[in-house]
Design a protein around this motif. Structure first.
Motif, PDB file in Angstrom:
ATOM      1  N   LEU A   1       0.853  -1.195   0.000  1.00 47.18           N
ATOM      2  CA  LEU A   1       0.000   0.000   0.000  1.00 47.18           C
ATOM      3  C   LEU A   1       0.884   1.238   0.000  1.00 47.18           C
ATOM      4  N   PRO A   2       0.585   2.214  -0.848  1.00 49.06           N
ATOM      5  CA  PRO A   2       1.447   3.404  -0.885  1.00 49.06           C
ATOM      6  C   PRO A   2       1.316   4.249   0.375  1.00 49.06           C
ATOM      7  N   VAL A   3       2.440   4.759   0.819  1.00 46.34           N
ATOM      8  CA  VAL A   3       2.455   5.665   1.982  1.00 46.34           C
ATOM      9  C   VAL A   3       3.313   6.858   1.618  1.00 46.34           C
ATOM     10  N   ARG A   4       2.768   8.032   1.811  1.00 47.16           N
ATOM     11  CA  ARG A   4       3.569   9.239   1.547  1.00 47.16           C
ATOM     12  C   ARG A   4       3.972   9.863   2.874  1.00 47.16           C
ATOM     13  N   ALA A   5       4.976  10.761   2.790  1.00 42.56           N
ATOM     14  CA  ALA A   5       5.487  11.384   4.016  1.00 42.56           C
ATOM     15  C   ALA A   5       4.366  12.091   4.781  1.00 42.56           C
ATOM     16  N   ARG A   6       3.403  12.638   4.022  1.00 46.96           N
ATOM     17  CA  ARG A   6       2.342  13.382   4.692  1.00 46.96           C
ATOM     18  C   ARG A   6       1.118  12.511   5.000  1.00 46.96           C
ATOM     19  N   SER A   7       1.219  11.213   4.751  1.00 40.81           N
ATOM     20  CA  SER A   7       0.058  10.340   4.991  1.00 40.81           C
ATOM     21  C   SER A   7      -0.325  10.350   6.463  1.00 40.81           C
TER      22      SER A   7
ATOM     23  N   ASP B   1      -5.417   6.978   8.268  1.00 41.54           N
ATOM     24  CA  ASP B   1      -5.669   6.471   6.912  1.00 41.54           C
ATOM     25  C   ASP B   1      -4.855   5.204   6.647  1.00 41.54           C
TER      26      ASP B   1
ATOM     27  N   ALA C   1      -6.497   1.563   5.886  1.00 41.81           N
ATOM     28  CA  ALA C   1      -6.201   0.838   4.641  1.00 41.81           C
ATOM     29  C   ALA C   1      -5.669  -0.558   4.962  1.00 41.81           C
TER      30      ALA C   1
ATOM     31  N   MET D   1       4.990  19.541   0.262  1.00 39.82           N
ATOM     32  CA  MET D   1       6.358  19.164   0.633  1.00 39.82           C
ATOM     33  C   MET D   1       7.171  18.898  -0.647  1.00 39.82           C
TER      34      MET D   1
ATOM     35  N   GLU E   1       9.966  15.923  -1.067  1.00 36.24           N
ATOM     36  CA  GLU E   1       9.595  14.512  -0.963  1.00 36.24           C
ATOM     37  C   GLU E   1      10.169  13.717  -2.138  1.00 36.24           C
TER      38      GLU E   1
ATOM     39  N   PRO F   1       3.130  -3.338  -6.579  1.00 33.19           N
ATOM     40  CA  PRO F   1       1.754  -3.734  -6.905  1.00 33.19           C
ATOM     41  C   PRO F   1       0.843  -3.635  -5.682  1.00 33.19           C
ATOM     42  N   LEU F   2      -0.355  -3.129  -5.879  1.00 36.27           N
ATOM     43  CA  LEU F   2      -1.321  -3.046  -4.783  1.00 36.27           C
ATOM     44  C   LEU F   2      -1.793  -4.460  -4.428  1.00 36.27           C
ATOM     45  N   PRO F   3      -2.185  -4.687  -3.173  1.00 34.88           N
ATOM     46  CA  PRO F   3      -2.560  -6.057  -2.788  1.00 34.88           C
ATOM     47  C   PRO F   3      -3.817  -6.571  -3.486  1.00 34.88           C
TER      48      PRO F   3
ATOM     49  N   ASN G   1      -8.750  -1.041  -2.605  1.00 37.10           N
ATOM     50  CA  ASN G   1      -7.607  -1.158  -1.689  1.00 37.10           C
ATOM     51  C   ASN G   1      -7.738  -0.255  -0.462  1.00 37.10           C
ATOM     52  N   HIS G   2      -8.931   0.239  -0.225  1.00 38.00           N
ATOM     53  CA  HIS G   2      -9.223   1.065   0.954  1.00 38.00           C
ATOM     54  C   HIS G   2      -8.350   2.326   1.008  1.00 38.00           C
ATOM     55  N   LEU G   3      -8.116   2.906  -0.153  1.00 39.27           N
ATOM     56  CA  LEU G   3      -7.346   4.158  -0.211  1.00 39.27           C
ATOM     57  C   LEU G   3      -8.263   5.274  -0.685  1.00 39.27           C
TER      58      LEU G   3
ATOM     59  N   PHE H   1      -5.759  10.409  -3.198  1.00 37.16           N
ATOM     60  CA  PHE H   1      -4.409  10.061  -2.742  1.00 37.16           C
ATOM     61  C   PHE H   1      -3.712   9.175  -3.767  1.00 37.16           C
TER      62      PHE H   1
ATOM     63  N   TYR I   1      -0.452  10.039  -5.989  1.00 36.46           N
ATOM     64  CA  TYR I   1       0.693   9.127  -5.822  1.00 36.46           C
ATOM     65  C   TYR I   1       1.167   8.622  -7.188  1.00 36.46           C
TER      66      TYR I   1
END
Lengths: 350, 224
Positions: free
Chosen positions: A165-171, A175, A179, B1, B4, B11-13, B35-37, B41, B45
């Motif tokens: 799952l993607p995570v950003r610095a500001r996440s 959340d 997820a 930011m 960054e 790959p997403l799950p 994926n519960h996102l 976002f 991303y």
């Protein structure tokens, strides 16, 4: 046939990714681990080996070096006990809606804790695959490690990183947790393995927050939690209010160095059977089992290191056999040295 | 930011197949929800720094979705407009064999979806094999959920945006809210264009029409 530039670039990137995804704490790496190592190379007959040209010899040696460089897993009584206890807890927690029970594997470094919990995870995943052979959307086991100086956010990020799952610095931490919990619930996660738990210190605020985050995950996820770490029972993780709650729900399986028993002898014999060396006489290591026990202090990690290191040296130097001298030439870890010297002192004083 | 680092894509799950002819925006939204996102976002991303609100890169989307870029290019209607490394254009015949028979191409695609083989379609419609392949390869809108690529900011959507502007939300916040909590497909560019150009122009036209046809205070009170 030529490869177009973008395609070639993608292939290189995929290869790089394949190399970096070998860690157990990513889903790709974990699945690669579940698929198991490639079959061991076949030892060529002596005549064929002597007639190989340099290129064939290099390739053959490379495959043998690769085989000995891999960590071999032997089903010791400790691994079997962990697997049986873990499986029992997974079944007991199947219908639990709260206060699920868990497992703690604790002991000194190099006694096979990580191997034991990963083998438990592997058996659980293979069982799940056998039960649902056509389901591709299941992640029955999650494996994370506690990073040093961990904060609650870092733990949540480790779970997200395992799943991809993607995570950003500001996440936002909420959340990330939502997820992770959502995906784990959808993909029917039944077992969560948390390694290096000794990196948590309940005496600091961050450490306490990490423990609380793990507790929160264990309440939100319908899964059995298995913790592993160095001397958890003596580190204060099971004391205090938070520790008492963990101690009240988790079964402790201690890991310790192997005593010199028939199991140790069997372990040495199993490791010797995996060697692919042309001049090595079967039974040499079994005869040296007492020496190996004193030399490694009964640590399975050190034993594996010594034997595999000596096997690699034997191929590289061309001696093709392991002797007591070649085993002594492999420098071992400090713990094994200390344990071995203490054992020698005790034996001398007697 | 701004400092960054670009993320490392994995790959997403939970994986989803793109619908044929679906818009990228709709696919990203479905992928994010599975994926519960938050859809906004995942969109940002996939764009990566520095243009977090630009166009997602096809390579990033392909890695994250777990499909090849070629498969996405074939399925997504607006894949060619996505960012990324320069890709060779798809080889299509110069002359469209279905230029005057769009309904036939659609009919062939529907039959293929029901499982009819290409060989059978060739015989049934007396076409060449590559004509049938052409009809199947051209992305088209197939389902109600993929009926449009973006929504024009008019009517109800414009009222919704006006309401958000009234709540002092800026462009990014409005786009994020539309992406996460409403089913409208709006690109950040079109929203920014609406706020910067369309809205002031509409306001000035409205003001002009009000000036030429002033409403009597009594009439307004009766209407309210």
């Amino acid at each position: 046939m030529t490869i177009s530039k973008p395609a070639a670039r993608r292939t290189t990137l995929q290869e790089t990714d394949a190399d970096t995804d070998r860690q157990l704490n990513t889903l790709t790496g974990w699945r690669r681990f579940i698929d198991g190592p490639p079959p061991p190379p076949v030892l060529a007959p002596r005549s064929a080996w002597q007639q190989m040209n340099p290129t064939e010899r290099d390739l053959y040696d490379e495959s043998r070096l690769d085989h000995h460089a891999r960590m071999l897993t032997v089903a010791t009584s400790f691994i079997e006990r962990t697997a049986i206890c873990g499986r029992r807890l997974v079944l007991l927690n199947r219908h639990a809606i709260s206060a699920r029970r868990g497992l703690i594997v604790s002991g000194p470094a190099g006694t096979g804790k990580t191997i034991a919990i990963t083998q438990l995870g592997r058996s659980q995943e293979l069982l799940d695959r056998a039960r649902h052979p056509h389901a591709t959307d299941r992640i029955p086991v999650v494996y994370v490690t506690v990073p040093p100086a961990a904060t609650a956010r870092m733990i949540a990020t480790e779970f997200a990183r395992f799943l991809g799952l993607p995570v950003r610095a500001r996440s936002n931490m909420t959340d990330i947790i939502e997820a992770v919990v959502g995906v784990c619930t959808d993909t029917r996660t039944a077992l969560v393995l948390v390694d290096e738990l000794h990196n948590i210190s309940l005496t600091s605020r961050h450490g306490a927050e990490v423990a609380d985050t793990l507790k929160y995950f264990s309440e939100r996820l319908p899964a059995t939690f298995v913790y592993a770490g160095i001397d958890i029972d003596e580190s204060g993780l099971l004391s205090g209010t938070r520790g008492a709650q963990i101690a009240g729900r988790f079964t402790l399986i201690p890991s310790r160095p192997f005593p010199y028993t028939s199991e140790w002898k069997g372990l040495v014999a199993t490791m010797e059977a995996t060697l692919r060396l042309h001049e090595h006489r079967s039974g040499t290591l079994t005869d040296l089992d007492r020496f190996l026990h004193n030399h490694t202090g009964g640590m399975i990690g050190s034993l594996s290191h010594a034997i595999r290191g000596a096997a690699l040296d034997a191929i590289l130097t061309g001696t093709e056999k392991i002797t007591k001298k070649s085993l002594q030439a492999i420098p071992l870890d400090h713990t094994a040295h200390t344990t071995a010297s203490m054992a020698t002192k005790t034996a001398t004083s007697r | 930011m701004k400092s960054e680092l670009p993320p490392r894509y994995a790959p997403l799950p939970i994986r989803l197949r793109p619908c044929l002819g679906e818009s990228t925006n709709s696919y990203i939204r479905r992928l994010a929800r599975a994926n519960h996102l938050q859809p906004s976002f995942l969109y940002c991303y996939l764009c990566g720094p520095p243009q977090w609100f630009g166009r997602p890169l096809l390579e990033h989307l392909a890695t994250t979705a777990g499909h090849s870029p070629e498969a996405l290019e074939r399925a997504l209607a607006d894949a060619n407009s996505l960012g990324g490394i320069s890709r060779p254009r798809r080889r299509l015949p110069r002359r469209n064999p279905f230029a005057w028979r769009q309904d036939l191409a659609h009919h062939i695609a529907q039959e293929a979806l029901r499982g009819t083989q290409i060989r059978t379609l060739v015989k049934r419609h007396n076409l060449r094999c590559w004509d049938v392949r052409f009809a199947l390869e051209v992305p088209r809108l197939t389902a109600a959920e993929t009926s449009q690529l973006t929504d024009p900011i008019t009517g109800e959507l414009a009222d919704l945006v006006e309401g958000m502007i009234g709540r002092k939300l800026n462009g990014r916040q409005i786009w994020t809210e539309l992406m996460d909590h409403h089913d409208y497909l709006v690109t950040y560019d079109s929203l920014r264009h609406y706020i910067r150009y369309t809205r002031p122009r509409t306001a000035s036209v409205r003001a002009g029409s009000l000036a030429s046809n002033p409403v009597a205070p009594g009439q307004r009170a009766a209407h309210d």
